[in-house]
Design a protein around this motif. Structure first.
Motif, mmCIF file in Angstrom:
data_model
loop_
_atom_site.group_PDB
_atom_site.id
_atom_site.type_symbol
_atom_site.label_atom_id
_atom_site.label_comp_id
_atom_site.label_asym_id
_atom_site.label_seq_id
_atom_site.Cartn_x
_atom_site.Cartn_y
_atom_site.Cartn_z
ATOM 1 N N ILE A 5 25.976 85.709 59.110
ATOM 2 C CA ILE A 5 25.855 85.011 60.408
ATOM 3 C C ILE A 5 27.412 85.377 60.544
ATOM 4 C CG2 ILE A 5 26.191 82.903 62.360
ATOM 5 C CD1 ILE A 5 23.644 81.727 60.361
ATOM 6 N N ALA A 6 27.980 85.738 61.489
ATOM 7 C CA ALA A 6 29.192 85.394 62.620
ATOM 8 C C ALA A 6 29.146 84.671 63.769
ATOM 9 C CB ALA A 6 29.431 86.588 62.209
ATOM 10 N N GLU A 7 29.526 83.530 64.388
ATOM 11 C CA GLU A 7 29.519 83.281 65.857
ATOM 12 C C GLU A 7 30.349 81.859 65.154
ATOM 13 O OE1 GLU A 7 29.192 80.876 68.115
ATOM 14 O OE2 GLU A 7 28.330 82.260 68.319
ATOM 15 N N ASP A 8 31.824 82.158 65.980
ATOM 16 C CA ASP A 8 32.859 81.679 66.088
ATOM 17 C C ASP A 8 32.206 80.092 66.614
ATOM 18 O OD1 ASP A 8 32.520 82.457 68.965
ATOM 19 O OD2 ASP A 8 34.882 81.700 69.328
ATOM 20 N N ARG A 13 27.160 77.942 64.878
ATOM 21 C CA ARG A 13 27.395 78.802 63.862
ATOM 22 C C ARG A 13 26.379 78.451 62.650
ATOM 23 N NH1 ARG A 13 31.928 79.520 63.348
ATOM 24 N NH2 ARG A 13 32.373 77.445 61.874
ATOM 25 N N GLU A 14 26.829 76.715 62.516
ATOM 26 C CA GLU A 14 26.269 75.625 61.252
ATOM 27 C C GLU A 14 24.435 75.338 62.034
ATOM 28 O OE1 GLU A 14 27.345 74.800 58.324
ATOM 29 O OE2 GLU A 14 28.780 76.047 59.883
ATOM 30 N N SER A 30 28.734 82.255 55.972
ATOM 31 C CA SER A 30 28.683 81.849 57.777
ATOM 32 C C SER A 30 30.404 82.264 57.821
ATOM 33 C CB SER A 30 28.239 80.501 57.573
ATOM 34 O OG SER A 30 28.504 79.712 59.404
ATOM 35 N N CYS A 31 30.968 82.923 58.905
ATOM 36 C CA CYS A 31 31.367 83.472 59.274
ATOM 37 C C CYS A 31 32.189 82.829 60.879
ATOM 38 C CB CYS A 31 31.673 85.120 59.041
ATOM 39 S SG CYS A 31 31.332 85.476 57.576
ATOM 40 N N GLU A 32 33.177 83.313 60.698
ATOM 41 C CA GLU A 32 34.242 82.934 62.150
ATOM 42 C C GLU A 32 34.693 84.247 62.749
ATOM 43 O OE1 GLU A 32 37.359 80.176 63.975
ATOM 44 O OE2 GLU A 32 37.339 79.880 62.661
ATOM 45 N N ASP A 52 27.724 87.766 66.842
ATOM 46 C CA ASP A 52 28.422 86.797 68.198
ATOM 47 C C ASP A 52 28.563 88.331 68.776
ATOM 48 O OD1 ASP A 52 28.971 86.345 70.674
ATOM 49 O OD2 ASP A 52 29.552 84.212 69.531
ATOM 50 N N LYS A 107 21.867 84.561 73.839
ATOM 51 C CA LYS A 107 22.018 83.199 72.805
ATOM 52 C C LYS A 107 20.392 82.290 73.484
ATOM 53 C CE LYS A 107 26.498 83.686 71.865
ATOM 54 N NZ LYS A 107 27.688 82.753 71.113
#
Length: 214
Positions: A5-8, A13-14, A30-32, A52, A107
C-alpha cells in the motif's frame, strides 16, 4: 495474496492495511511515498500494489508514475490506483496500453468493503476494475470515429459493466436479465468490435480497452 500500500494519509493507510489483513491478505508494505513503494515492490514482489495517485512531495502524479513504473518493470505485479476525484486523463494514461491487472477506483469506493475487496482480488488475478464514475466520464467523451457506434444501447450498458469488472453473472444481475442473455450480449460485442478469439478473458480486456479509448 500479498499486497503493498502507498498512501500518505496515515489514517487511510492504516485503515486499508487493517481492512485487507482482516480479509486474509498479507500486507507486505505500508508506504507513504512513491519511492518507498517502488523499493518495497522490488524487495517483496507483492501480487498487487494499491497506490494513491497523488503522493509526496508535490502531490501531483507521483503515485501514477510509480504505478506506470511497476507495470513496466514488474509485469507480474498488479496495480490498483486510488483517486480522490474523477481524473479521466490520468486514468487513460494508466489504462492506455492494457487493462489487464490494473484498476482505477475513487477512494469513496473503499466504503463498500465487499466491492472494494472484490476489485483488489480481481485486479490481482489479472482482471480490471474501473470506477463507475470514471466509466460515466469516459462515456461522455465523443469521437468522430467512435468504434462503439455500432453497439446498441443495451450492448453499451453491458460494455460499461464489463469496464467496471463485472462478470457475465454480475452483468445479468445488474441488468435483471438471464445469464444466457448476458452471454449473448457479450458475444455480440466481441463480434461487432472485431475482437480475435483469443480466450474470453483476453477479449474482455480488449473490449474494455476499446471502450476506454473510444
Amino acid at each position: 495474496m500479498r499486497v503493498a500500500i502507498a498512501e500518505d494519509g496515515v489514517l487511510l493507510r492504516e485503515g486499508l492495511a487493517r481492512l485487507l489483513e482482516d480479509a486474509g491478505f498479507d500486507v507486505v508494505g505500508s508506504c507513504e511515498t512513491a519511492d518507498e513503494l517502488l523499493l518495497n515492490v522490488r524487495s517483496h514482489e507483492p501480487d498487487v500494489a494499491i497506490v494513491d495517485i497523488r503522493l509526496p512531495p508535490t502531490h501531483s502524479d507521483e503515485g501514477l508514475r510509480a504505478a506506470l513504473a511497476i507495470r513496466s518493470e514488474h509485469p507480474g505485479v498488479a496495480v490498483l490506483v486510488l483517486s480522490q476525484y474523477v481524473e479521466v486523463g490520468l486514468a487513460l494514461k494508466l489504462l492506455s496500453e492494457s487493462a489487464e491487472g490494473v484498476g482505477y477506483l475513487l477512494k469513496d469506493r473503499i466504503g463498500d468493503v465487499d466491492d472494494f475487496l472484490g476489485a483488489v482480488r480481481r485486479v490481482a488475478d489479472g482482471g480490471s476494475a474501473v470506477d463507475p464514475k470514471i466509466v460515466s466520464a469516459l462515456l461522455a467523451r465523443q469521437r468522430d470515429d467512435n468504434p462503439l457506434a455500432t453497439l446498441t444501447a443495451r450492448e453499451r450498458e453491458v460494455l460499461e459493466l464489463m469496464a467496471t469488472g463485472s462478470s457475465n453473472q454480475g452483468i445479468a444481475d445488474a441488468l435483471v436479465i438471464t445469464l444466457r442473455s448476458a452471454e449473448k450480449y457479450v458475444s455480440s460485442i466481441f463480434g461487432k468490435l472485431g475482437l480475435p478469439s483469443t480466450g474470453s478473458e483476453s477479449r474482455r480486456v480488449l473490449a474494455v480497452l476499446t471502450f476506454l479509448n473510444a
